[in-house]
Design an enzyme around this catalytic site. Structure first.
Site, PDB file in Angstrom:
ATOM      1  N   ASP A 119       1.446  -6.939 -16.628  1.00  0.00           N
ATOM      2  CA  ASP A 119       2.125  -6.361 -17.015  1.00  0.00           C
ATOM      3  C   ASP A 119       3.220  -6.250 -16.976  1.00  0.00           C
ATOM      4  OD1 ASP A 119       1.977  -3.897 -18.629  1.00  0.00           O
ATOM      5  OD2 ASP A 119       3.170  -3.088 -16.894  1.00  0.00           O
TER       6      ASP A 119
ATOM      7  N   ARG B   5       6.398  -5.975 -10.056  1.00  0.00           N
ATOM      8  CA  ARG B   5       7.831  -6.473 -11.085  1.00  0.00           C
ATOM      9  C   ARG B   5       7.048  -8.277 -10.792  1.00  0.00           C
ATOM     10  NH1 ARG B   5       8.864  -2.085 -12.534  1.00  0.00           N
ATOM     11  NH2 ARG B   5      10.278  -1.500 -12.082  1.00  0.00           N
TER      12      ARG B   5
ATOM     13  N   HIS C 203       4.102  -5.158 -20.040  1.00  0.00           N
ATOM     14  CA  HIS C 203       5.506  -3.865 -19.234  1.00  0.00           C
ATOM     15  C   HIS C 203       4.777  -2.335 -19.481  1.00  0.00           C
ATOM     16  CE1 HIS C 203       8.591  -3.146 -16.442  1.00  0.00           C
ATOM     17  NE2 HIS C 203       7.757  -2.322 -15.864  1.00  0.00           N
TER      18      HIS C 203
ATOM     19  N   LEU D 276       1.119  -1.176  -0.419  1.00  0.00           N
ATOM     20  CA  LEU D 276      -0.443  -0.129  -0.034  1.00  0.00           C
ATOM     21  C   LEU D 276       0.828   0.909  -0.164  1.00  0.00           C
ATOM     22  CD1 LEU D 276      -3.062   0.459  -0.024  1.00  0.00           C
ATOM     23  CD2 LEU D 276      -2.734   0.889   2.590  1.00  0.00           C
ATOM     24  N   GLY D 277       1.919   1.336  -0.840  1.00  0.00           N
ATOM     25  CA  GLY D 277       2.845   2.635  -1.362  1.00  0.00           C
ATOM     26  C   GLY D 277       1.317   3.353  -1.903  1.00  0.00           C
TER      27      GLY D 277
ATOM     28  N   GLU E 252      11.385 -10.970 -18.305  1.00  0.00           N
ATOM     29  CA  GLU E 252      11.678 -10.251 -19.978  1.00  0.00           C
ATOM     30  C   GLU E 252      12.644  -9.329 -20.888  1.00  0.00           C
ATOM     31  OE1 GLU E 252       9.730  -6.307 -17.910  1.00  0.00           O
ATOM     32  OE2 GLU E 252       7.929  -7.292 -16.850  1.00  0.00           O
TER      33      GLU E 252
END
Length: 315
Positions: free
Chosen positions: A258, A234, A281, A154-155, A263
Protein backbone atom coordinates in the site's frame (compact mmCIF):
# COMPACT_ATOMS: atom_id res chain seq x y z
CA UNK A 1 -9.35 33.96 22.53
CA UNK A 2 -10.96 34.25 19.11
CA UNK A 3 -9.64 31.35 17.08
CA UNK A 4 -10.82 32.87 13.81
CA UNK A 5 -7.80 35.17 14.10
CA UNK A 6 -5.40 32.23 14.33
CA UNK A 7 -3.56 31.65 11.04
CA UNK A 8 -3.04 28.07 9.95
CA UNK A 9 -0.99 26.70 7.06
CA UNK A 10 -2.71 23.69 5.48
CA UNK A 11 -0.63 21.21 3.49
CA UNK A 12 -2.19 18.71 1.10
CA UNK A 13 -3.85 16.46 0.24
CA UNK A 14 -6.57 16.59 2.90
CA UNK A 15 -10.30 15.82 2.70
CA UNK A 16 -12.70 18.67 1.91
CA UNK A 17 -14.46 17.99 5.21
CA UNK A 18 -11.31 18.93 7.12
CA UNK A 19 -10.81 22.05 4.99
CA UNK A 20 -14.36 23.19 5.69
CA UNK A 21 -14.15 22.52 9.42
CA UNK A 22 -10.85 24.38 9.68
CA UNK A 23 -12.20 27.35 7.76
CA UNK A 24 -15.15 27.56 10.17
CA UNK A 25 -12.74 28.12 13.05
CA UNK A 26 -9.45 29.53 11.77
CA UNK A 27 -7.93 31.68 9.08
CA UNK A 28 -6.61 29.05 6.69
CA UNK A 29 -3.86 29.44 4.11
CA UNK A 30 -3.39 26.55 1.69
CA UNK A 31 0.19 25.53 0.99
CA UNK A 32 -0.41 25.25 -2.76
CA UNK A 33 -1.57 28.87 -2.92
CA UNK A 34 1.27 30.08 -0.71
CA UNK A 35 3.98 28.15 -2.58
CA UNK A 36 3.01 29.75 -5.87
CA UNK A 37 2.98 33.28 -4.44
CA UNK A 38 6.34 34.42 -3.00
CA UNK A 39 4.86 37.73 -1.92
CA UNK A 40 2.16 35.97 0.10
CA UNK A 41 4.77 33.83 1.84
CA UNK A 42 6.53 36.94 3.08
CA UNK A 43 3.27 38.50 4.23
CA UNK A 44 2.00 35.55 6.27
CA UNK A 45 5.20 33.90 7.54
CA UNK A 46 5.15 35.90 10.77
CA UNK A 47 1.45 35.15 11.32
CA UNK A 48 1.27 31.36 10.94
CA UNK A 49 0.82 29.70 14.33
CA UNK A 50 -0.14 26.19 13.23
CA UNK A 51 0.53 23.72 10.44
CA UNK A 52 -1.85 20.94 9.52
CA UNK A 53 0.26 18.24 7.89
CA UNK A 54 -0.35 14.87 6.27
CA UNK A 55 1.50 11.62 5.64
CA UNK A 56 2.83 13.20 2.43
CA UNK A 57 3.57 16.76 3.57
CA UNK A 58 4.51 17.74 7.10
CA UNK A 59 6.92 20.30 8.44
CA UNK A 60 10.63 20.10 7.68
CA UNK A 61 13.33 22.23 9.30
CA UNK A 62 13.32 24.77 6.48
CA UNK A 63 9.57 25.40 6.71
CA UNK A 64 9.69 25.58 10.51
CA UNK A 65 12.51 28.14 10.35
CA UNK A 66 10.42 30.32 8.04
CA UNK A 67 7.58 30.48 10.58
CA UNK A 68 8.83 32.27 13.74
CA UNK A 69 5.45 32.14 15.54
CA UNK A 70 4.70 28.47 14.84
CA UNK A 71 3.28 26.78 17.97
CA UNK A 72 1.80 23.48 16.81
CA UNK A 73 2.01 20.95 13.98
CA UNK A 74 -1.17 18.85 13.86
CA UNK A 75 -0.73 15.88 11.55
CA UNK A 76 -3.66 14.31 9.73
CA UNK A 77 -1.86 10.97 9.99
CA UNK A 78 -0.70 8.46 12.57
CA UNK A 79 2.84 8.72 11.18
CA UNK A 80 5.00 11.75 11.80
CA UNK A 81 8.06 10.95 9.70
CA UNK A 82 7.44 14.05 7.57
CA UNK A 83 7.85 16.29 10.61
CA UNK A 84 11.26 17.39 11.90
CA UNK A 85 10.74 16.40 15.53
CA UNK A 86 14.21 17.54 16.56
CA UNK A 87 13.57 21.05 15.27
CA UNK A 88 10.11 21.10 16.87
CA UNK A 89 11.54 20.04 20.21
CA UNK A 90 14.21 22.73 20.00
CA UNK A 91 11.56 25.35 19.34
CA UNK A 92 9.08 24.00 21.90
CA UNK A 93 6.53 23.33 19.16
CA UNK A 94 3.69 20.95 20.00
CA UNK A 95 3.19 18.02 17.61
CA UNK A 96 0.07 15.86 17.42
CA UNK A 97 -1.08 12.97 15.25
CA UNK A 98 -4.24 10.89 14.78
CA UNK A 99 -3.65 7.42 16.28
CA UNK A 100 -6.28 4.80 17.16
CA UNK A 101 -9.03 6.13 14.90
CA UNK A 102 -7.45 4.57 11.79
CA UNK A 103 -6.13 1.33 13.28
CA UNK A 104 -9.13 -0.82 12.35
CA UNK A 105 -9.22 0.33 8.73
CA UNK A 106 -5.50 -0.17 8.22
CA UNK A 107 -5.59 -3.61 9.86
CA UNK A 108 -8.61 -4.62 7.74
CA UNK A 109 -6.75 -3.50 4.64
CA UNK A 110 -3.60 -5.37 5.64
CA UNK A 111 -5.51 -8.64 5.89
CA UNK A 112 -7.20 -7.81 2.60
CA UNK A 113 -3.82 -7.32 0.94
CA UNK A 114 -2.59 -10.63 2.31
CA UNK A 115 -5.67 -12.45 1.04
CA UNK A 116 -5.49 -10.72 -2.34
CA UNK A 117 -1.84 -11.70 -2.68
CA UNK A 118 -1.93 -15.35 -1.61
CA UNK A 119 -5.31 -16.09 -3.27
CA UNK A 120 -4.40 -13.95 -6.33
CA UNK A 121 -7.75 -12.17 -6.21
CA UNK A 122 -6.76 -9.33 -8.54
CA UNK A 123 -5.33 -11.78 -11.08
CA UNK A 124 -8.53 -13.84 -10.90
CA UNK A 125 -10.57 -10.71 -11.53
CA UNK A 126 -8.55 -9.96 -14.68
CA UNK A 127 -8.86 -13.64 -15.68
CA UNK A 128 -12.65 -13.35 -15.73
CA UNK A 129 -12.77 -9.88 -17.32
CA UNK A 130 -10.35 -10.99 -20.04
CA UNK A 131 -12.57 -13.89 -21.06
CA UNK A 132 -9.95 -16.48 -20.11
CA UNK A 133 -12.35 -18.50 -17.96
CA UNK A 134 -13.98 -19.73 -21.16
CA UNK A 135 -10.64 -21.26 -22.11
CA UNK A 136 -10.12 -23.19 -18.87
CA UNK A 137 -9.99 -23.10 -15.08
CA UNK A 138 -7.77 -20.78 -13.06
CA UNK A 139 -4.74 -22.36 -11.42
CA UNK A 140 -4.65 -23.31 -7.73
CA UNK A 141 -3.53 -20.70 -5.20
CA UNK A 142 -2.35 -20.79 -1.58
CA UNK A 143 -4.53 -20.61 1.54
CA UNK A 144 -4.19 -17.87 4.14
CA UNK A 145 -5.81 -19.60 7.11
CA UNK A 146 -3.38 -21.31 9.43
CA UNK A 147 -0.29 -19.58 8.12
CA UNK A 148 2.46 -18.38 10.46
CA UNK A 149 2.31 -14.59 10.57
CA UNK A 150 5.15 -12.30 11.58
CA UNK A 151 4.46 -8.67 12.46
CA UNK A 152 7.12 -5.97 12.43
CA UNK A 153 5.91 -3.44 14.99
CA UNK A 154 3.31 -4.58 17.52
CA UNK A 155 1.79 -1.16 18.15
CA UNK A 156 -1.86 -0.24 17.73
CA UNK A 157 -2.03 -1.26 14.08
CA UNK A 158 0.22 -4.29 14.45
CA UNK A 159 -1.90 -5.55 17.35
CA UNK A 160 -5.08 -5.05 15.33
CA UNK A 161 -3.56 -7.06 12.46
CA UNK A 162 -2.61 -9.83 14.90
CA UNK A 163 -6.16 -9.98 16.29
CA UNK A 164 -7.60 -10.39 12.80
CA UNK A 165 -5.01 -12.96 11.72
CA UNK A 166 -5.77 -15.02 14.83
CA UNK A 167 -9.38 -15.29 13.65
CA UNK A 168 -8.00 -17.09 10.57
CA UNK A 169 -6.19 -19.59 12.78
CA UNK A 170 -2.79 -18.05 12.11
CA UNK A 171 0.05 -18.32 14.60
CA UNK A 172 1.44 -14.90 15.51
CA UNK A 173 4.96 -13.75 16.29
CA UNK A 174 6.45 -10.28 16.23
CA UNK A 175 9.50 -8.04 16.32
CA UNK A 176 9.52 -4.64 18.05
CA UNK A 177 12.08 -2.42 19.76
CA UNK A 178 11.29 -4.28 22.97
CA UNK A 179 9.17 -7.20 24.09
CA UNK A 180 5.55 -6.38 24.98
CA UNK A 181 4.99 -7.83 28.46
CA UNK A 182 1.21 -7.83 28.00
CA UNK A 183 1.42 -9.88 24.78
CA UNK A 184 1.33 -13.68 24.63
CA UNK A 185 2.69 -13.76 21.05
CA UNK A 186 6.19 -15.07 20.48
CA UNK A 187 8.75 -12.26 20.47
CA UNK A 188 11.84 -12.20 18.27
CA UNK A 189 14.45 -9.58 19.22
CA UNK A 190 16.04 -10.11 15.79
CA UNK A 191 13.91 -9.38 12.72
CA UNK A 192 15.83 -11.91 10.62
CA UNK A 193 14.80 -14.67 13.03
CA UNK A 194 11.20 -13.47 12.79
CA UNK A 195 11.30 -13.63 8.99
CA UNK A 196 12.85 -17.10 9.05
CA UNK A 197 9.97 -18.39 11.16
CA UNK A 198 6.93 -17.02 9.35
CA UNK A 199 5.12 -17.40 6.02
CA UNK A 200 3.70 -13.87 5.81
CA UNK A 201 5.50 -10.78 7.11
CA UNK A 202 3.38 -7.73 7.89
CA UNK A 203 5.34 -4.46 8.11
CA UNK A 204 3.54 -2.12 10.51
CA UNK A 205 6.16 -0.16 12.47
CA UNK A 206 6.76 3.59 12.41
CA UNK A 207 9.39 4.98 10.07
CA UNK A 208 12.46 6.49 11.72
CA UNK A 209 16.20 6.61 11.10
CA UNK A 210 16.44 3.33 12.97
CA UNK A 211 13.74 1.54 10.97
CA UNK A 212 14.51 2.78 7.46
CA UNK A 213 15.11 -0.32 5.29
CA UNK A 214 14.53 -2.54 8.32
CA UNK A 215 13.32 -5.09 5.76
CA UNK A 216 16.51 -5.56 3.74
CA UNK A 217 17.96 -8.35 1.61
CA UNK A 218 18.86 -10.48 4.64
CA UNK A 219 15.31 -10.28 5.95
CA UNK A 220 13.81 -11.03 2.54
CA UNK A 221 16.10 -14.02 2.04
CA UNK A 222 15.23 -15.30 5.52
CA UNK A 223 11.54 -15.13 4.60
CA UNK A 224 12.36 -17.19 1.53
CA UNK A 225 10.89 -18.06 -1.88
CA UNK A 226 7.52 -19.07 -0.41
CA UNK A 227 7.22 -15.96 1.72
CA UNK A 228 4.85 -13.00 1.35
CA UNK A 229 5.44 -9.40 2.48
CA UNK A 230 2.59 -6.99 3.25
CA UNK A 231 3.51 -3.35 3.86
CA UNK A 232 0.95 -0.89 5.23
CA UNK A 233 3.51 1.15 7.20
CA UNK A 234 5.78 3.37 5.13
CA UNK A 235 7.50 2.58 1.85
CA UNK A 236 11.00 3.28 3.15
CA UNK A 237 10.67 0.55 5.77
CA UNK A 238 11.59 -1.83 2.93
CA UNK A 239 14.71 -1.62 0.79
CA UNK A 240 12.67 -1.26 -2.40
CA UNK A 241 15.34 -2.26 -4.96
CA UNK A 242 16.03 -5.41 -2.96
CA UNK A 243 12.32 -6.19 -2.81
CA UNK A 244 12.01 -5.76 -6.57
CA UNK A 245 15.04 -7.99 -7.18
CA UNK A 246 13.70 -10.72 -4.90
CA UNK A 247 10.34 -10.73 -6.66
CA UNK A 248 11.89 -10.78 -10.13
CA UNK A 249 14.34 -13.54 -9.20
CA UNK A 250 11.79 -15.74 -7.43
CA UNK A 251 13.43 -15.33 -4.02
CA UNK A 252 10.11 -14.07 -2.67
CA UNK A 253 6.65 -15.43 -3.53
CA UNK A 254 4.74 -12.17 -3.52
CA UNK A 255 3.96 -8.83 -1.91
CA UNK A 256 0.95 -6.69 -1.03
CA UNK A 257 2.02 -3.05 -1.01
CA UNK A 258 0.00 0.00 0.00
CA UNK A 259 3.06 2.22 0.39
CA UNK A 260 6.21 2.93 -1.61
CA UNK A 261 9.53 4.60 -0.95
CA UNK A 262 9.10 7.46 -3.43
CA UNK A 263 5.35 7.96 -3.66
CA UNK A 264 3.59 8.37 -5.98
CA UNK A 265 6.37 6.80 -8.05
CA UNK A 266 6.21 3.00 -8.15
CA UNK A 267 9.08 0.89 -9.50
CA UNK A 268 8.34 0.13 -13.14
CA UNK A 269 9.34 -3.51 -12.68
CA UNK A 270 6.48 -4.11 -10.23
CA UNK A 271 3.77 -3.05 -12.67
CA UNK A 272 4.02 -6.18 -14.79
CA UNK A 273 4.21 -8.69 -11.93
CA UNK A 274 1.15 -10.79 -11.18
CA UNK A 275 2.39 -11.86 -7.75
CA UNK A 276 2.19 -8.30 -6.43
CA UNK A 277 -0.88 -6.33 -5.32
CA UNK A 278 -0.32 -2.57 -5.59
CA UNK A 279 -2.42 0.08 -3.86
CA UNK A 280 -2.11 3.90 -3.78
CA UNK A 281 -1.60 4.42 -0.01
CA UNK A 282 -5.28 4.10 0.85
CA UNK A 283 -5.34 1.72 3.83
CA UNK A 284 -6.96 4.29 6.12
CA UNK A 285 -9.05 5.97 3.43
CA UNK A 286 -12.67 5.37 4.38
CA UNK A 287 -15.30 8.05 4.87
CA UNK A 288 -15.76 7.12 8.50
CA UNK A 289 -12.08 7.20 9.40
CA UNK A 290 -11.44 10.36 7.40
CA UNK A 291 -14.08 12.20 9.43
CA UNK A 292 -12.75 10.79 12.70
CA UNK A 293 -9.18 11.82 11.83
CA UNK A 294 -10.31 15.29 10.78
CA UNK A 295 -12.26 15.74 14.01
CA UNK A 296 -9.21 14.73 16.03
CA UNK A 297 -7.04 17.28 14.20
CA UNK A 298 -9.63 19.97 15.00
CA UNK A 299 -9.89 18.94 18.67
CA UNK A 300 -6.10 19.05 19.07
CA UNK A 301 -5.93 22.53 17.56
CA UNK A 302 -8.83 23.81 19.63
CA UNK A 303 -7.33 22.41 22.82
CA UNK A 304 -3.95 23.99 22.09
CA UNK A 305 -5.34 27.45 21.38
CA UNK A 306 -7.60 27.25 24.44
CA UNK A 307 -4.52 26.50 26.55
CA UNK A 308 -5.73 22.98 27.31
CA UNK A 309 -3.77 19.73 26.98
CA UNK A 310 -3.87 18.33 23.44
CA UNK A 311 -5.53 14.96 23.05
CA UNK A 312 -2.85 13.01 21.15
CA UNK A 313 0.56 14.56 21.72
CA UNK A 314 3.71 13.37 19.97
CA UNK A 315 5.71 16.24 21.49
Amino acid sequence: MKMENVCILLTYPVPEYLVQELEKRFRVFKFRDVASNPQLIGEISSSIRAIVGTSAWGADARLIDELPKLEIVASYSVGFDKIDLVKCKERGITVTNTPDVLSDDVADFAIGLALATVRRICVCDRFVRGGKWKEGEFELTTKFSGKSVGIVGLGRIGSAIAKRAEAFGCTISYHSRSEKPESYYKYYPNIIDLAANCNILFVACALSKGTKHIVNRKVIDALGPKGIIVNIGRGALIDEPELVSALLEGRLAGAGLDVFEHEPKVPEELLGLENVVLQPHVASDTVETSIAMSDLVIKNLEAHFQNKPVLTPVL
